[in-house]
Scaffold this active site. Structure first.
Site, PDB file in Angstrom:
ATOM      1  N   HIS A   8      -4.229  -4.488  -7.092  1.00 22.30           N
ATOM      2  CA  HIS A   8      -3.514  -4.815  -5.859  1.00 22.30           C
ATOM      3  C   HIS A   8      -2.932  -6.213  -6.018  1.00 22.30           C
ATOM      4  O   HIS A   8      -3.659  -7.177  -6.258  1.00 22.30           O
ATOM      5  CB  HIS A   8      -4.439  -4.778  -4.639  1.00 22.30           C
ATOM      6  CG  HIS A   8      -3.719  -5.089  -3.355  1.00 22.30           C
ATOM      7  ND1 HIS A   8      -3.151  -4.103  -2.558  1.00 22.30           N
ATOM      8  CD2 HIS A   8      -3.448  -6.277  -2.749  1.00 22.30           C
ATOM      9  CE1 HIS A   8      -2.570  -4.683  -1.512  1.00 22.30           C
ATOM     10  NE2 HIS A   8      -2.738  -5.992  -1.604  1.00 22.30           N
ATOM     11  N   CYS A   9      -1.613  -6.309  -5.913  1.00 22.62           N
ATOM     12  CA  CYS A   9      -0.941  -7.591  -6.117  1.00 22.62           C
ATOM     13  C   CYS A   9      -0.598  -8.212  -4.762  1.00 22.62           C
ATOM     14  O   CYS A   9       0.284  -7.700  -4.057  1.00 22.62           O
ATOM     15  CB  CYS A   9       0.332  -7.397  -6.944  1.00 22.62           C
ATOM     16  SG  CYS A   9       1.243  -8.938  -7.234  1.00 22.62           S
ATOM     17  N   PRO A  10      -1.258  -9.301  -4.361  1.00 21.72           N
ATOM     18  CA  PRO A  10      -0.939  -9.922  -3.070  1.00 21.72           C
ATOM     19  C   PRO A  10       0.458 -10.544  -3.044  1.00 21.72           C
ATOM     20  O   PRO A  10       1.023 -10.748  -1.977  1.00 21.72           O
ATOM     21  CB  PRO A  10      -2.035 -10.983  -2.913  1.00 21.72           C
ATOM     22  CG  PRO A  10      -2.458 -11.299  -4.315  1.00 21.72           C
ATOM     23  CD  PRO A  10      -2.331 -10.018  -5.081  1.00 21.72           C
ATOM     24  N   ASN A  38       2.422  -7.863  -1.904  1.00 22.59           N
ATOM     25  CA  ASN A  38       1.768  -7.245  -0.745  1.00 22.59           C
ATOM     26  C   ASN A  38       1.721  -5.727  -0.893  1.00 22.59           C
ATOM     27  O   ASN A  38       2.024  -4.982   0.047  1.00 22.59           O
ATOM     28  CB  ASN A  38       2.505  -7.624   0.550  1.00 22.59           C
ATOM     29  CG  ASN A  38       1.714  -7.237   1.794  1.00 22.59           C
ATOM     30  OD1 ASN A  38       0.485  -7.275   1.804  1.00 22.59           O
ATOM     31  ND2 ASN A  38       2.420  -6.843   2.847  1.00 22.59           N
ATOM     32  N   ASN A  39       1.335  -5.274  -2.065  1.00 17.90           N
ATOM     33  CA  ASN A  39       1.279  -3.841  -2.309  1.00 17.90           C
ATOM     34  C   ASN A  39       0.415  -3.588  -3.539  1.00 17.90           C
ATOM     35  O   ASN A  39       0.198  -4.480  -4.357  1.00 17.90           O
ATOM     36  CB  ASN A  39       2.690  -3.285  -2.550  1.00 17.90           C
ATOM     37  CG  ASN A  39       2.758  -1.776  -2.339  1.00 17.90           C
ATOM     38  OD1 ASN A  39       1.775  -1.125  -1.986  1.00 17.90           O
ATOM     39  ND2 ASN A  39       3.929  -1.203  -2.571  1.00 17.90           N
TER      40      ASN A  39
END
Length: 306
Positions: free
Chosen positions: A158-160, A163-164
């Protein structure tokens, strides 16, 4: 006596829990996660309602805006008007900027690969496993994301910053984002180095205009930011490329605590063509860099991520 984790989807404890949470209600085939937002004339996009992710994505967008503004008004435009650079360099720079922004938008709003609902017969035939968190059948290398609140097929992480999640549906877009962000930062760095040591000072420019008057400080800030971004994007792209070649994900690597945790019999080195054809959903290599396209799922026929 029930043992944990529960792997039997018909276990009475699991069935009772699913009933209390409303997870046993039938949902249509077109169902998407609560993160799906319907926008007129555009369609359905993914928008994860995570405050930290929204802030970090806004920061990336602000970085892109500043990078485009400073590189053009402080560096490129004055030297172009002075005849120090050619028009093709400007066109190349802005094409990279646009592709970087499109890849960012697509990677952050694309369905990352939400695992579709399948029958128990189909799941067992394809050796799918039950998710201990949501009780949903899912294929190998899937993971339940606590931020997106869904199971994602072949989830990498999950890549902040976008945001996805990064999974089967948008991993190729994430790779494009890393690639174009690296080109954008490198191109800006080359322009800055030329501005400092190669190109002569623009004497015909308006020295009282805001970008020229304070251009030195903008140049210093852009120099630091472009070095940091170029180095970060290159290292991440190389790590992702290595994982693709080894048919591994970031989550797979995070599970390794010691050399004994690695099953060397399952390690494989794949060809570049096979790795990227699977990633991008096509063997037509000239389509790999293009962000404005969808991708067919490798899990189910008829399922595509648009």
């Amino acid at each position: 006596m029930t043992s944990f984790p529960i792997n039997d989807p018909n276990d009475p404890v699991l069935m009772s829990l699913k009933e209390s949470l409303g997870l046993n209600q039938p949902r249509p085939k077109s169902f998407y996660s609560p993160n799906t937002v319907h926008i007129p004339l555009i369609g359905s996009i993914v928008f994860v309602r995570d405050k930290q992710g929204i802030m970090m994505l806004s920061g990336i967008l602000a970085y892109w805006i500043y990078g485009v503004w400073s590189s053009y008004y402080v560096i490129l435009q004055p030297h172009y008007e002075a005849g120090h650079i050619k028009a093709w360099f400007l066109y190349y720079h802005f094409i990279i900027c646009v592709l970087c922004l499109v890849a960012l938008f697509r990677a952050s709003t694309q369905n990352p690969g939400e695992v579709p609902h399948v029958t128990e017969e189909f799941a067992k035939q394809n050796k799918w496993e039950i998710c201990p968190t949501c009780g949903k059948w899912r294929p190998n290398k899937s993971h339940h994301c606590r931020r997106c609140q869904q199971c994602v097929a072949r989830m990498d992480h999950h890549c902040p910053w976008i945001n996805n999640c990064v999974g089967e549906g948008n991993h190729y877009l994430f790779m494009q984002l890393l690639f174009y962000a690296f080109l954008f930062s490198t191109n800006t760095l080359i322009a800055l180095l030329s501005h400092f040591w190669v190109w002569p000072k623009c004497t015909s420019c308006d020295q009282e205009s805001f970008p020229i008057k304070y251009g030195l400080w903008f140049s210093y800030l852009s120099f630091v930011m472009s070095i940091a971004m170029a180095g970060s994007m290159f290292s991440q792209f190389f790590a992702q490329h290595f994982n693709l070649m080894m048919n591994r994900t970031t989550i797979d690597n995070m599970k390794i605590n010691s050399p004994d945790d690695v099953d060397y019999s399952t390690l494989q080195i794949r060809s570049v063509l096979l790795s990227y054809s699977e990633l991008c959903g096509t063997r037509r290599f000239y389509m790999w860099p293009w962000p404005c396209r969808g991708k067919r799922s490798s899990l189910l026929t008829g399922v595509s991520y648009a």
